[in-house]
Design an enzyme around this catalytic site. Structure first.
Site, mmCIF file in Angstrom:
data_model
loop_
_atom_site.group_PDB
_atom_site.id
_atom_site.type_symbol
_atom_site.label_atom_id
_atom_site.label_comp_id
_atom_site.label_asym_id
_atom_site.label_seq_id
_atom_site.Cartn_x
_atom_site.Cartn_y
_atom_site.Cartn_z
ATOM 1 N N TYR A 1 -13.998 6.473 -13.454
ATOM 2 C CA TYR A 1 -13.810 5.427 -12.438
ATOM 3 C C TYR A 1 -14.548 4.145 -12.852
ATOM 4 N N GLY B 1 -25.668 11.870 -12.173
ATOM 5 C CA GLY B 1 -25.007 10.572 -12.365
ATOM 6 C C GLY B 1 -25.526 9.453 -11.458
ATOM 7 N N ASP B 2 -26.415 9.788 -10.508
ATOM 8 C CA ASP B 2 -26.929 8.734 -9.621
ATOM 9 C C ASP B 2 -27.882 7.799 -10.380
ATOM 10 N N ASN C 1 -4.420 6.655 0.201
ATOM 11 C CA ASN C 1 -5.775 6.885 0.735
ATOM 12 C C ASN C 1 -5.973 6.099 2.026
ATOM 13 N N THR D 1 -21.075 -0.749 -10.241
ATOM 14 C CA THR D 1 -21.121 0.399 -11.146
ATOM 15 C C THR D 1 -21.017 -0.065 -12.613
ATOM 16 N N ASP E 1 4.493 2.357 -4.471
ATOM 17 C CA ASP E 1 3.421 2.672 -5.410
ATOM 18 C C ASP E 1 3.409 1.623 -6.520
ATOM 19 N N ASP F 1 0.868 -1.184 0.000
ATOM 20 C CA ASP F 1 0.000 0.000 0.000
ATOM 21 C C ASP F 1 0.899 1.226 0.000
ATOM 22 N N SER G 1 -17.100 -3.671 -9.285
ATOM 23 C CA SER G 1 -18.142 -2.858 -8.658
ATOM 24 C C SER G 1 -19.452 -3.023 -9.422
ATOM 25 N N LYS H 1 -13.207 0.076 -14.039
ATOM 26 C CA LYS H 1 -13.642 -1.242 -13.554
ATOM 27 C C LYS H 1 -14.057 -2.127 -14.735
ATOM 28 N N LEU I 1 -22.908 8.019 1.407
ATOM 29 C CA LEU I 1 -24.016 8.279 2.325
ATOM 30 C C LEU I 1 -23.705 7.942 3.787
ATOM 31 N N PHE J 1 -21.597 -4.316 -4.223
ATOM 32 C CA PHE J 1 -22.651 -3.301 -4.220
ATOM 33 C C PHE J 1 -22.174 -2.199 -3.244
HETATM 34 P P1 NAD Z 1 -9.568 2.554 -0.250
HETATM 35 O O1 NAD Z 1 -9.177 3.807 -0.929
HETATM 36 O O2 NAD Z 1 -9.951 2.635 1.190
HETATM 37 O O3 NAD Z 1 -8.390 1.477 -0.389
HETATM 38 C C1 NAD Z 1 -7.521 1.436 -1.494
HETATM 39 C C2 NAD Z 1 -6.100 1.332 -0.944
HETATM 40 O O4 NAD Z 1 -5.200 1.209 -2.033
HETATM 41 C C3 NAD Z 1 -5.683 2.559 -0.149
HETATM 42 O O5 NAD Z 1 -5.131 2.138 1.089
HETATM 43 C C4 NAD Z 1 -4.622 3.242 -1.017
HETATM 44 O O6 NAD Z 1 -3.641 3.879 -0.240
HETATM 45 C C5 NAD Z 1 -4.085 2.063 -1.817
HETATM 46 N N1 NAD Z 1 -3.569 2.421 -3.141
HETATM 47 C C6 NAD Z 1 -4.206 3.136 -4.114
HETATM 48 N N2 NAD Z 1 -3.415 3.255 -5.191
HETATM 49 C C7 NAD Z 1 -2.251 2.601 -4.915
HETATM 50 C C8 NAD Z 1 -1.040 2.373 -5.631
HETATM 51 N N3 NAD Z 1 -0.858 2.873 -6.850
HETATM 52 N N4 NAD Z 1 -0.061 1.653 -5.038
HETATM 53 C C9 NAD Z 1 -0.223 1.155 -3.787
HETATM 54 N N5 NAD Z 1 -1.355 1.335 -3.067
HETATM 55 C C10 NAD Z 1 -2.354 2.056 -3.619
HETATM 56 O O7 NAD Z 1 -10.734 1.895 -1.101
HETATM 57 P P2 NAD Z 1 -11.729 0.713 -0.724
HETATM 58 O O8 NAD Z 1 -13.069 1.299 -0.449
HETATM 59 O O9 NAD Z 1 -11.107 -0.183 0.279
HETATM 60 O O10 NAD Z 1 -11.830 -0.018 -2.129
HETATM 61 C C11 NAD Z 1 -10.992 -1.119 -2.460
HETATM 62 C C12 NAD Z 1 -11.285 -1.550 -3.876
HETATM 63 O O11 NAD Z 1 -12.677 -1.870 -4.001
HETATM 64 C C13 NAD Z 1 -11.005 -0.493 -4.937
HETATM 65 O O12 NAD Z 1 -10.500 -1.134 -6.084
HETATM 66 C C14 NAD Z 1 -12.376 0.085 -5.213
HETATM 67 O O13 NAD Z 1 -12.455 0.647 -6.512
HETATM 68 C C15 NAD Z 1 -13.243 -1.147 -5.075
HETATM 69 N N6 NAD Z 1 -14.656 -0.844 -4.753
HETATM 70 C C16 NAD Z 1 -14.944 -0.085 -3.659
HETATM 71 C C17 NAD Z 1 -16.280 0.214 -3.359
HETATM 72 C C18 NAD Z 1 -16.633 1.067 -2.176
HETATM 73 O O14 NAD Z 1 -17.759 1.574 -2.131
HETATM 74 N N7 NAD Z 1 -15.748 1.249 -1.184
HETATM 75 C C19 NAD Z 1 -17.305 -0.284 -4.170
HETATM 76 C C20 NAD Z 1 -16.966 -1.082 -5.263
HETATM 77 C C21 NAD Z 1 -15.628 -1.357 -5.543
HETATM 78 N N1 UFG Z 2 -26.619 10.248 -0.997
HETATM 79 C C1 UFG Z 2 -27.279 11.332 -0.433
HETATM 80 N N2 UFG Z 2 -26.540 12.235 0.248
HETATM 81 C C2 UFG Z 2 -25.197 12.127 0.401
HETATM 82 C C3 UFG Z 2 -24.534 11.019 -0.167
HETATM 83 C C4 UFG Z 2 -25.288 10.096 -0.874
HETATM 84 O O1 UFG Z 2 -28.497 11.460 -0.549
HETATM 85 O O2 UFG Z 2 -24.588 13.017 1.026
HETATM 86 C C5 UFG Z 2 -27.431 9.244 -1.704
HETATM 87 C C6 UFG Z 2 -27.034 9.121 -3.166
HETATM 88 O O3 UFG Z 2 -27.748 10.032 -3.948
HETATM 89 C C7 UFG Z 2 -27.384 7.671 -3.445
HETATM 90 C C8 UFG Z 2 -27.163 6.967 -2.112
HETATM 91 O O4 UFG Z 2 -27.156 7.991 -1.124
HETATM 92 O O5 UFG Z 2 -28.728 7.594 -3.757
HETATM 93 C C9 UFG Z 2 -25.842 6.208 -2.038
HETATM 94 O O6 UFG Z 2 -24.785 7.082 -2.413
HETATM 95 P P1 UFG Z 2 -23.256 6.699 -2.222
HETATM 96 O O7 UFG Z 2 -22.447 7.838 -2.735
HETATM 97 O O8 UFG Z 2 -23.020 6.274 -0.818
HETATM 98 O O9 UFG Z 2 -23.082 5.407 -3.115
HETATM 99 P P2 UFG Z 2 -23.260 5.202 -4.691
HETATM 100 O O10 UFG Z 2 -24.166 4.052 -4.873
HETATM 101 O O11 UFG Z 2 -23.626 6.459 -5.369
HETATM 102 O O12 UFG Z 2 -21.771 4.859 -5.161
HETATM 103 C C10 UFG Z 2 -20.969 3.887 -4.488
HETATM 104 C C11 UFG Z 2 -19.496 4.262 -4.647
HETATM 105 C C12 UFG Z 2 -19.074 4.154 -6.082
HETATM 106 C C13 UFG Z 2 -19.388 2.801 -6.617
HETATM 107 C C14 UFG Z 2 -20.856 2.493 -6.379
HETATM 108 C C15 UFG Z 2 -21.144 1.076 -6.761
HETATM 109 O O13 UFG Z 2 -19.281 5.597 -4.210
HETATM 110 O O14 UFG Z 2 -17.678 4.294 -6.147
HETATM 111 O O15 UFG Z 2 -21.179 2.629 -4.990
HETATM 112 O O16 UFG Z 2 -20.262 0.209 -6.104
HETATM 113 F F1 UFG Z 2 -19.146 2.781 -7.942
#
Ligand code: NAD
Ligand code: UFG
Length: 337
Positions: free
Chosen positions: A151, A299-300, A36, A128, A59, A32, A126, A155, A202, A180
């Site tokens: 983004y 975009g939602d 982030n 998404t 990195d 890592d 995702s 994926k 959210l 999800f």
């Molecule tokens: P996060 O940002 O908390 O974790 C990602 C980690 O990767 C961080 O610790 C960051 O420091 C590290 N990182 C990023 N780029 C790097 C690089 N180039 N080299 C080394 N380390 C690096 O995110 P998360 O929520 O834990 O998500 C993990 C994965 O799941 C991601 O691929 C994300 O796209 C995917 N995902 C997340 C969600 C969500 O809602 N959290 C939903 C669907 C998919």
């Molecule tokens: N929402 C609000 N107020 C806020 C934040 C969110 O009303 O302050 C609503 C949004 O409009 C949406 C719902 O809460 O209807 C969920 O929103 P999130 O931003 O928590 O989640 P999303 O489903 O929009 O997106 C998340 C991740 C994306 C990922 C997607 C699917 O942020 O990266 O889930 O995995 F692509």
């Protein structure tokens, strides 16, 4: 004891997965770059599991470091690749960062793993990729829609790259997990989500509002065609997501996979509206949440929740926690921050 590389293992989902892997008896090495996340997460993992995973801070966009790392760790049996950038809005503003970070890191890893014969790979995808699906709940067979953001595109491209690699090399085994909406924190409240700045998602926005860090939650739109007019999502406890990774990995290590690329939805199968999520928070915290309905967010999608049959029946995994369980864990975590 099999050794597993977890990229992004100090991030939100990665850290919970490292805990689950160590508890299941795996040895873990984390890469890592802390772009982030915080090194403090490592202390949380150690406090929960009483085991210290190996950790290397570099990195993954640095190809030479990635090659050198994999040469040094030639005893790795599987890779779970979480490392990526994940903020949808930021990806619109800075698309090249997203393509560079999410695609280059994947290519470098796959090139090296292919070369050294390490063939078990799990990819963080995702829901998404489905965009606004036409049919609910969403099955894995639902068409991939045009990506709504760079983004989301990373994926889709990531899955496509893995598919081509699996086609070209039948010995390469991969599972793409389409999450999800992961929420919540470990029950110990020693690790959880650490949003930097104003939360975009959210649940952290709700818990920060509950904690008085934010004055008010803005609910983005109440005129959608849903039961109460607010958007519907499938909120799933991050520990359930973490456990699915352990099961998916074991499936690959035990050579139980039926195809060399498998794709699974990770959700609960239950869709909840934003207002239902607020009610859940109010219930578990015993607090009233200050919120206001505002305009829709661009975009939602209106609604997205998973058909989980494939993960339940083929993977043998099922989400155990309810929305209230996950919300309570998120609230407990918030109170430690
Ligand atoms: P996060 O940002 O908390 O974790 C990602 C980690 O990767 C961080 O610790 C960051 O420091 C590290 N990182 C990023 N780029 C790097 C690089 N180039 N080299 C080394 N380390 C690096 O995110 P998360 O929520 O834990 O998500 C993990 C994965 O799941 C991601 O691929 C994300 O796209 C995917 N995902 C997340 C969600 C969500 O809602 N959290 C939903 C669907 C998919
Ligand atoms: N929402 C609000 N107020 C806020 C934040 C969110 O009303 O302050 C609503 C949004 O409009 C949406 C719902 O809460 O209807 C969920 O929103 P999130 O931003 O928590 O989640 P999303 O489903 O929009 O997106 C998340 C991740 C994306 C990922 C997607 C699917 O942020 O990266 O889930 O995995 F692509």
């Amino acid at each position: 004891m099999a050794k597993i590389l977890v990229t992004g293992g100090l991030g939100y989902i990665g850290s919970h997965t490292v805990v689950a892997l160590q508890e299941a008896g795996f040895k873990v090495v984390i890469v890592d770059n802390l772009s982030n996340s915080s090194i403090k997460v490592l202390e949380g993992i150690v406090a929960i599991t009483k085991q210290t995973p190996e950790f290397e801070n570099f990195d993954l966009r640095d190809k030479q470091s990635t090659v050198a790392f994999l040469k040094k760790h030639n005893d790795i049996s599987g890779v779970i690749h979480f490392a990526a950038s994940k903020a949808v809005g930021e990806s619109v503003e800075n698309p090249l960062l997203y393509y560079e970070n999410n695609i280059n890191t994947l290519i470098y890893l796959l090139q090296e793993l292919n070369r050294n014969g390490n063939t078990n790979f799990i990819f963080s995808s995702s829901c998404t990729v489905y965009g606004q699906a036409d049919v609910m709940p969403i099955t894995e067979a639902a068409p991939i829609k045009l990506a709504e953001s760079p983004y989301g595109n990373t994926k889709q491209i990531g899955e496509a790259i893995i598919k081509d690699v699996c086609n070209a090399n039948k010995n390469f085994n991969a599972i793409a997990l389409r999450y999800f909406n992961p929420i919540g924190a470990h029950s110990s409240a020693k690790i959880g989500e650490l949003p930097i700045g104003v939360p975009q998602n959210l649940i952290p926005y709700i818990t920060q509002t509950g904690a008085g860090i934010r004055e008010q939650l803005f609910v983005f739109g109440d005129n959608y065609p849903t039961t109460d007019g607010t958007c519907v999502r499938d909120y799933i406890h991050v520990v359930d997501i973490a456990n699915a990774h352990v099961i998916a990995l074991q499936r690959l290590l035990n050579k139980e996979n039926q195809d060399n690329l498998e794709v699974y939805n990770l959700g609960t199968g239950i869709g909840s509206t934003v207002l239902e999520v607020i009610k859940s928070f109010e219930h578990v915290s015993n607090k009233k949440l200050n919120y206001k309905i505002v305009n829709r967010r661009e975009g939602d999608v209106i609604s997205a929740y998973a058909n989980t049959k494939k993960a339940n029946n083929t993977l043998g995994w099922k989400a155990k926690s309810s929305l209230d369980d996950a919300m309570l864990s998120a609230w407990k975590w918030q109170q430690t921050l």
